[in-house]
Every structure is written in structure tokens, then in C-alpha cells.
Design a protein around this motif. Structure first.
Motif, mmCIF file in Angstrom:
data_model
loop_
_atom_site.group_PDB
_atom_site.id
_atom_site.type_symbol
_atom_site.label_atom_id
_atom_site.label_comp_id
_atom_site.label_asym_id
_atom_site.label_seq_id
_atom_site.Cartn_x
_atom_site.Cartn_y
_atom_site.Cartn_z
ATOM 1 N N ASN A 4 -9.236 113.229 17.382
ATOM 2 C CA ASN A 4 -7.860 112.945 16.996
ATOM 3 C C ASN A 4 -7.620 113.323 15.531
ATOM 4 O O ASN A 4 -8.346 112.910 14.647
ATOM 5 N N GLN A 5 -6.569 114.098 15.287
ATOM 6 C CA GLN A 5 -6.245 114.560 13.944
ATOM 7 C C GLN A 5 -4.962 113.952 13.391
ATOM 8 O O GLN A 5 -4.572 114.261 12.269
ATOM 9 N N ILE A 6 -4.304 113.090 14.177
ATOM 10 C CA ILE A 6 -2.988 112.607 13.754
ATOM 11 C C ILE A 6 -2.943 111.097 13.511
ATOM 12 O O ILE A 6 -1.862 110.514 13.401
ATOM 13 N N GLY A 7 -4.104 110.454 13.443
ATOM 14 C CA GLY A 7 -4.140 109.017 13.179
ATOM 15 C C GLY A 7 -3.416 108.225 14.252
ATOM 16 O O GLY A 7 -3.591 108.473 15.434
ATOM 17 N N ILE A 11 2.542 110.975 19.550
ATOM 18 C CA ILE A 11 3.127 112.286 19.819
ATOM 19 C C ILE A 11 4.176 112.249 20.915
ATOM 20 O O ILE A 11 5.059 113.081 20.951
ATOM 21 N N ASP A 12 4.059 111.290 21.830
ATOM 22 C CA ASP A 12 4.992 111.222 22.947
ATOM 23 C C ASP A 12 5.009 109.784 23.454
ATOM 24 O O ASP A 12 3.977 109.265 23.863
ATOM 25 N N PRO A 13 6.167 109.129 23.450
ATOM 26 C CA PRO A 13 6.236 107.733 23.903
ATOM 27 C C PRO A 13 5.774 107.557 25.352
ATOM 28 O O PRO A 13 5.359 106.480 25.749
ATOM 29 N N ASP A 14 5.834 108.617 26.146
ATOM 30 C CA ASP A 14 5.391 108.541 27.540
ATOM 31 C C ASP A 14 3.882 108.707 27.669
ATOM 32 O O ASP A 14 3.343 108.644 28.765
ATOM 33 N N ARG A 15 3.201 108.967 26.561
ATOM 34 C CA ARG A 15 1.741 109.172 26.593
ATOM 35 C C ARG A 15 1.047 108.249 25.592
ATOM 36 O O ARG A 15 0.267 108.690 24.760
ATOM 37 N N SER A 16 1.337 106.969 25.709
ATOM 38 C CA SER A 16 0.699 105.984 24.836
ATOM 39 C C SER A 16 -0.809 106.057 24.998
ATOM 40 O O SER A 16 -1.326 106.307 26.085
ATOM 41 N N GLY A 17 -1.517 105.817 23.891
ATOM 42 C CA GLY A 17 -2.967 105.801 23.930
ATOM 43 C C GLY A 17 -3.620 107.148 23.678
ATOM 44 O O GLY A 17 -4.832 107.248 23.587
ATOM 45 N N TRP A 18 -2.808 108.193 23.570
ATOM 46 C CA TRP A 18 -3.324 109.538 23.339
ATOM 47 C C TRP A 18 -3.010 110.001 21.927
ATOM 48 O O TRP A 18 -1.964 109.681 21.378
ATOM 49 N N ALA A 24 -6.630 120.022 21.848
ATOM 50 C CA ALA A 24 -6.262 119.307 23.068
ATOM 51 C C ALA A 24 -5.765 117.905 22.733
ATOM 52 O O ALA A 24 -5.922 117.432 21.612
ATOM 53 N N SER A 25 -5.204 117.250 23.742
ATOM 54 C CA SER A 25 -4.894 115.825 23.622
ATOM 55 C C SER A 25 -6.207 115.066 23.619
ATOM 56 O O SER A 25 -7.157 115.456 24.299
ATOM 57 N N VAL A 26 -6.255 113.968 22.881
ATOM 58 C CA VAL A 26 -7.483 113.175 22.774
ATOM 59 C C VAL A 26 -7.154 111.729 23.131
ATOM 60 O O VAL A 26 -6.237 111.137 22.564
ATOM 61 N N LEU A 27 -7.902 111.188 24.072
ATOM 62 C CA LEU A 27 -7.674 109.806 24.509
ATOM 63 C C LEU A 27 -8.244 108.833 23.492
ATOM 64 O O LEU A 27 -9.431 108.840 23.204
ATOM 65 N N LYS A 28 -7.366 107.990 22.949
ATOM 66 C CA LYS A 28 -7.783 106.994 21.969
ATOM 67 C C LYS A 28 -7.995 105.631 22.624
ATOM 68 O O LYS A 28 -8.982 104.969 22.373
ATOM 69 N N VAL A 29 -7.017 105.184 23.442
ATOM 70 C CA VAL A 29 -7.052 103.839 24.027
ATOM 71 C C VAL A 29 -6.770 103.949 25.532
ATOM 72 O O VAL A 29 -5.609 104.010 25.950
#
Length: 91
Positions: A4-7, A11-18, A24-29
Motif C-alpha cells: 500500500n502506497q496511499i496510507g 480510493i473508492d468508498p465501495d472498496r473499503s479495506g483496500w 495493484a490494489s492491496v488488501l489492508k483490512v
């Protein structure tokens, strides 16, 4: 490229946790994202219906190629494939 590079920026309210890496998208939670994937999973999809993800914790790579523009990227099909794979792993 796959961290993850964006803290905590969403990036998208429909993709919480990413989050988003350089590649690529990175799964945080996973709980927020409502996914069985492990934190640190990175994923992407394309407009012509492909999607892929890599779960480094489980040493798992999945690629799904379809010709169904939206459905293959983030529709019911890609979610069903993901869930079936994780269900099989947990059995």
C-alpha cells in the motif's frame, strides 16, 4: 509494487479495506473488504473481463479470464470464483 502506497486514503468508498500499490490494489483490512483473502493480497482486473489476485500468505495466485466486461472484473462471477477457492482451501 505490491504494498500500500496511499496510507489510509480511501480510493473508492465501495472498496473499503483496500489500498493501492504501484501495480495493484492491496488488501489492508479483510473484514472491512468483506473478503476471505488475507491482508496483503494484491489484485487487479481489466475492462475486458479479466481479474487476478495473489495471496502471498497462502502462496495462492488466481487468474480468471472471461469475455464479460464488467462481470468478469468485479461482478458476481469473480466473487464466486474467489469464495469457492477459499472455501476449498479451508475444508
Amino acid at each position: 509494487m505490491t504494498t500500500n502506497q496511499i496510507g489510509d486514503f480511501m480510493i473508492d468508498p465501495d472498496r473499503s479495506g483496500w489500498g493501492f500499490g504501484f501495480g495493484a490494489s492491496v488488501l489492508k483490512v479483510p473484514l472491512l473488504a468483506q473478503t476471505p483473502q488475507s491482508a496483503g493480497t494484491y489484485a487487479w482486473g481489466g475492462i475486458y473481463g479479466h481479474s487476478w489476485f495473489v495471496d502471498p500468505q497462502l502462496e495462492l495466485s488466481v487468474v480468471a479470464l472471461t469475455n464479460t466486461t464488467h462481470e468478469g472484473v468485479s461482478g458476481v462471477f469473480s466473487v464466486a470464483v474467489r469464495d469457492a477457492i477459499y472455501r476449498a482451501i479451508s475444508e
